[in-house]
Motif scaffolding. Structure first.
Motif, PDB file in Angstrom:
ATOM      1  N   HIS A  39       0.792  -1.236   0.000  1.00 56.15           N
ATOM      2  CA  HIS A  39       0.000   0.000   0.000  1.00 56.15           C
ATOM      3  C   HIS A  39       0.825   1.288   0.000  1.00 56.15           C
ATOM      4  O   HIS A  39       0.295   2.353  -0.344  1.00 56.15           O
ATOM      5  N   HIS A  40       2.103   1.200   0.391  1.00 54.05           N
ATOM      6  CA  HIS A  40       2.963   2.389   0.414  1.00 54.05           C
ATOM      7  C   HIS A  40       4.343   2.029  -0.143  1.00 54.05           C
ATOM      8  O   HIS A  40       5.357   2.190   0.541  1.00 54.05           O
ATOM      9  N   PRO A  41       4.390   1.512  -1.372  1.00 47.87           N
ATOM     10  CA  PRO A  41       5.670   1.083  -1.941  1.00 47.87           C
ATOM     11  C   PRO A  41       6.575   2.283  -2.241  1.00 47.87           C
ATOM     12  O   PRO A  41       6.120   3.415  -2.393  1.00 47.87           O
ATOM     13  N   GLY A  42       7.856   2.001  -2.288  1.00 48.80           N
ATOM     14  CA  GLY A  42       8.837   3.023  -2.616  1.00 48.80           C
ATOM     15  C   GLY A  42      10.015   2.386  -3.302  1.00 48.80           C
ATOM     16  O   GLY A  42       9.926   1.269  -3.824  1.00 48.80           O
ATOM     17  N   SER A  43      11.138   3.060  -3.271  1.00 50.36           N
ATOM     18  CA  SER A  43      12.325   2.547  -3.963  1.00 50.36           C
ATOM     19  C   SER A  43      12.936   1.337  -3.266  1.00 50.36           C
ATOM     20  O   SER A  43      13.606   0.527  -3.898  1.00 50.36           O
ATOM     21  N   ALA A  44      12.747   1.218  -1.955  1.00 45.66           N
ATOM     22  CA  ALA A  44      13.294   0.069  -1.223  1.00 45.66           C
ATOM     23  C   ALA A  44      12.486  -1.184  -1.533  1.00 45.66           C
ATOM     24  O   ALA A  44      11.265  -1.200  -1.341  1.00 45.66           O
ATOM     25  N   PRO A  45      13.133  -2.239  -2.003  1.00 41.62           N
ATOM     26  CA  PRO A  45      12.423  -3.476  -2.379  1.00 41.62           C
ATOM     27  C   PRO A  45      12.091  -4.317  -1.149  1.00 41.62           C
ATOM     28  O   PRO A  45      12.739  -5.330  -0.880  1.00 41.62           O
ATOM     29  N   LEU A  46      11.091  -3.933  -0.389  1.00 41.48           N
ATOM     30  CA  LEU A  46      10.799  -4.595   0.883  1.00 41.48           C
ATOM     31  C   LEU A  46      10.556  -6.086   0.730  1.00 41.48           C
ATOM     32  O   LEU A  46      11.053  -6.894   1.515  1.00 41.48           O
ATOM     33  N   ILE A  47       9.777  -6.462  -0.268  1.00 42.49           N
ATOM     34  CA  ILE A  47       9.501  -7.868  -0.556  1.00 42.49           C
ATOM     35  C   ILE A  47       9.984  -8.155  -1.976  1.00 42.49           C
ATOM     36  O   ILE A  47       9.557  -7.482  -2.915  1.00 42.49           O
ATOM     37  N   PRO A  48      10.879  -9.130  -2.166  1.00 35.78           N
ATOM     38  CA  PRO A  48      11.355  -9.428  -3.522  1.00 35.78           C
ATOM     39  C   PRO A  48      10.204  -9.713  -4.480  1.00 35.78           C
ATOM     40  O   PRO A  48       9.227 -10.357  -4.110  1.00 35.78           O
ATOM     41  N   ALA A  49      10.335  -9.222  -5.708  1.00 37.74           N
ATOM     42  CA  ALA A  49       9.280  -9.406  -6.702  1.00 37.74           C
ATOM     43  C   ALA A  49       9.167 -10.856  -7.141  1.00 37.74           C
ATOM     44  O   ALA A  49       8.069 -11.345  -7.427  1.00 37.74           O
ATOM     45  N   ASP A  50      10.292 -11.558  -7.184  1.00 39.15           N
ATOM     46  CA  ASP A  50      10.269 -12.967  -7.581  1.00 39.15           C
ATOM     47  C   ASP A  50       9.682 -13.803  -6.445  1.00 39.15           C
ATOM     48  O   ASP A  50      10.162 -13.727  -5.304  1.00 39.15           O
ATOM     49  N   PRO A  51       8.639 -14.589  -6.717  1.00 34.26           N
ATOM     50  CA  PRO A  51       7.982 -15.349  -5.640  1.00 34.26           C
ATOM     51  C   PRO A  51       8.922 -16.274  -4.879  1.00 34.26           C
ATOM     52  O   PRO A  51       8.809 -16.405  -3.655  1.00 34.26           O
ATOM     53  N   ALA A  52       9.847 -16.924  -5.585  1.00 36.49           N
ATOM     54  CA  ALA A  52      10.775 -17.840  -4.909  1.00 36.49           C
ATOM     55  C   ALA A  52      11.720 -17.066  -3.995  1.00 36.49           C
ATOM     56  O   ALA A  52      12.023 -17.512  -2.873  1.00 36.49           O
ATOM     57  N   GLU A  53      12.186 -15.901  -4.440  1.00 37.06           N
ATOM     58  CA  GLU A  53      13.049 -15.086  -3.606  1.00 37.06           C
ATOM     59  C   GLU A  53      12.281 -14.515  -2.414  1.00 37.06           C
ATOM     60  O   GLU A  53      12.840 -14.351  -1.324  1.00 37.06           O
ATOM     61  N   ALA A  54      11.005 -14.228  -2.625  1.00 32.53           N
ATOM     62  CA  ALA A  54      10.174 -13.731  -1.527  1.00 32.53           C
ATOM     63  C   ALA A  54      10.025 -14.783  -0.435  1.00 32.53           C
ATOM     64  O   ALA A  54       9.999 -14.454   0.759  1.00 32.53           O
ATOM     65  N   VAL A  55       9.925 -16.051  -0.834  1.00 28.70           N
ATOM     66  CA  VAL A  55       9.842 -17.143   0.142  1.00 28.70           C
ATOM     67  C   VAL A  55      11.094 -17.166   1.011  1.00 28.70           C
ATOM     68  O   VAL A  55      11.022 -17.310   2.246  1.00 28.70           O
ATOM     69  N   VAL A  56      12.259 -17.024   0.390  1.00 30.61           N
ATOM     70  CA  VAL A  56      13.521 -17.026   1.140  1.00 30.61           C
ATOM     71  C   VAL A  56      13.585 -15.834   2.093  1.00 30.61           C
ATOM     72  O   VAL A  56      14.010 -15.960   3.246  1.00 30.61           O
ATOM     73  N   ALA A  57      13.127 -14.664   1.625  1.00 27.00           N
ATOM     74  CA  ALA A  57      13.124 -13.480   2.482  1.00 27.00           C
ATOM     75  C   ALA A  57      12.239 -13.704   3.700  1.00 27.00           C
ATOM     76  O   ALA A  57      12.608 -13.345   4.829  1.00 27.00           O
ATOM     77  N   ARG A  58      11.091 -14.307   3.477  1.00 22.51           N
ATOM     78  CA  ARG A  58      10.174 -14.562   4.604  1.00 22.51           C
ATOM     79  C   ARG A  58      10.749 -15.616   5.546  1.00 22.51           C
ATOM     80  O   ARG A  58      10.551 -15.544   6.758  1.00 22.51           O
ATOM     81  N   MET A  59      11.473 -16.596   5.004  1.00 20.81           N
ATOM     82  CA  MET A  59      12.128 -17.594   5.843  1.00 20.81           C
ATOM     83  C   MET A  59      13.161 -16.930   6.749  1.00 20.81           C
ATOM     84  O   MET A  59      13.197 -17.179   7.972  1.00 20.81           O
ATOM     85  N   LEU A  60      13.996 -16.069   6.176  1.00 20.97           N
ATOM     86  CA  LEU A  60      15.023 -15.395   6.969  1.00 20.97           C
ATOM     87  C   LEU A  60      14.407 -14.452   8.001  1.00 20.97           C
ATOM     88  O   LEU A  60      14.930 -14.309   9.119  1.00 20.97           O
ATOM     89  N   ASP A  61      13.300 -13.824   7.646  1.00 21.09           N
ATOM     90  CA  ASP A  61      12.580 -12.999   8.612  1.00 21.09           C
ATOM     91  C   ASP A  61      12.212 -13.822   9.833  1.00 21.09           C
ATOM     92  O   ASP A  61      12.369 -13.368  10.979  1.00 21.09           O
ATOM     93  N   ARG A  62      11.743 -15.031   9.631  1.00 19.70           N
ATOM     94  CA  ARG A  62      11.378 -15.905  10.748  1.00 19.70           C
ATOM     95  C   ARG A  62      12.618 -16.337  11.529  1.00 19.70           C
ATOM     96  O   ARG A  62      12.577 -16.463  12.767  1.00 19.70           O
ATOM     97  N   ILE A  63      13.734 -16.572  10.837  1.00 15.33           N
ATOM     98  CA  ILE A  63      14.970 -16.957  11.523  1.00 15.33           C
ATOM     99  C   ILE A  63      15.408 -15.859  12.484  1.00 15.33           C
ATOM    100  O   ILE A  63      15.703 -16.101  13.661  1.00 15.33           O
ATOM    101  N   PHE A  64      15.455 -14.623  11.987  1.00 15.89           N
ATOM    102  CA  PHE A  64      15.914 -13.528  12.841  1.00 15.89           C
ATOM    103  C   PHE A  64      14.945 -13.251  13.984  1.00 15.89           C
ATOM    104  O   PHE A  64      15.374 -12.950  15.101  1.00 15.89           O
ATOM    105  N   ASP A  65      13.648 -13.366  13.725  1.00 13.89           N
ATOM    106  CA  ASP A  65      12.679 -13.119  14.802  1.00 13.89           C
ATOM    107  C   ASP A  65      12.662 -14.248  15.825  1.00 13.89           C
ATOM    108  O   ASP A  65      12.696 -14.007  17.039  1.00 13.89           O
ATOM    109  N   ASN A  66      12.597 -15.479  15.340  1.00 18.98           N
ATOM    110  CA  ASN A  66      12.366 -16.611  16.239  1.00 18.98           C
ATOM    111  C   ASN A  66      13.624 -17.132  16.931  1.00 18.98           C
ATOM    112  O   ASN A  66      13.525 -17.715  18.019  1.00 18.98           O
TER     113      ASN A  66
END
Length: 217
Positions: free
Chosen positions: A76-103
């Protein structure tokens, strides 16, 4: 202004939500939580099942949990920073690492911090040791992952999760010398303008760190 973020400058999860806002230059109002204000506590209990922050308010929409806030901002508020990778497979990896750092980084450092909050003079040694060993295990897993893979470009969901967790985790249990990639990543993250801004805004609150804030960073 319709976009508001409710949190605290010293809160790691508030940083996680602030970093993408700063990175994209998104206009918003920061509503600082005041622990002695009963209205703040009442508000959090109303909007969050555990009465926690950060909370993002966008007009009539309320989003809780830092990861969900980042996902919402990406849509809803996108900008120049690629918060979520556009490629679905890369987005999965980003979300996995997010869980690693949080959990496994954030949760283990918080385990130690909570032991000191409960009893600053005699923290539960099992909790302290368990949290520190958990951090070392997570550090070495991430070090191995970094040796075999590449992170998404900054500023991504991974950046937002890794920066505050590594910042505070290193205060609790230093990243060992046999994790040079992780040491370098922490330094790289702290040099990013959106992260540096969080560090500086939180500096006045360092005396409240239960273990005692180190004289660095």
């Amino acid at each position: 202004m319709s976009l508001q973020l409710f949190g605290h400058p010293f809160s790691s999860y508030s940083w996680k939500a602030l970093i993408p806002l700063y990175a994209n230059g998104t206009e918003f109002e920061f509503r600082e939580y005041t622990p002695y204000d009963p209205g703040d506590l009442e508000y959090l209990r109303r909007v969050h099942p555990a009465g926690k922050f950060p909370v993002l308010v966008d007009g009539e929409t309320t989003i809780i949990e830092a990861t969900s806030i980042i996902e919402y901002l990406a849509v809803h508020h996108p900008g120049s920073a690629p918060l979520i990778p556009a490629d679905p497979a890369e987005a999965v990896v980003a979300r996995m690492l997010d869980r690693i750092f949080d959990n496994y980084v954030m949760t283990n450092l918080q385990r130690v911090v909570n032991a000191y909050i409960a009893n600053a003079e005699a923290p539960d040694p099992a909790e302290v040791e368990g949290g520190k060993q958990g951090l070392l295990q997570a550090y070495r897993w991430i070090e191995t992952w970094l040796s075999e893979n590449r992170l998404p470009p900054h500023v991504s969901l991974v950046t937002c999760a890794a920066a505050p967790s590594l910042f505070y985790a290193d205060w609790v249990e230093r990243i060992p010398e046999d994790c040079p990639r992780l040491i370098a990543l922490r330094a790289e993250l702290l040099a990013l303008p959106p992260v540096s801004r969080c560090v500086e805004n939180a500096r006045p609150f360092r005396p409240y760190f239960p273990l005692g804030a180190p004289d660095r960073d």
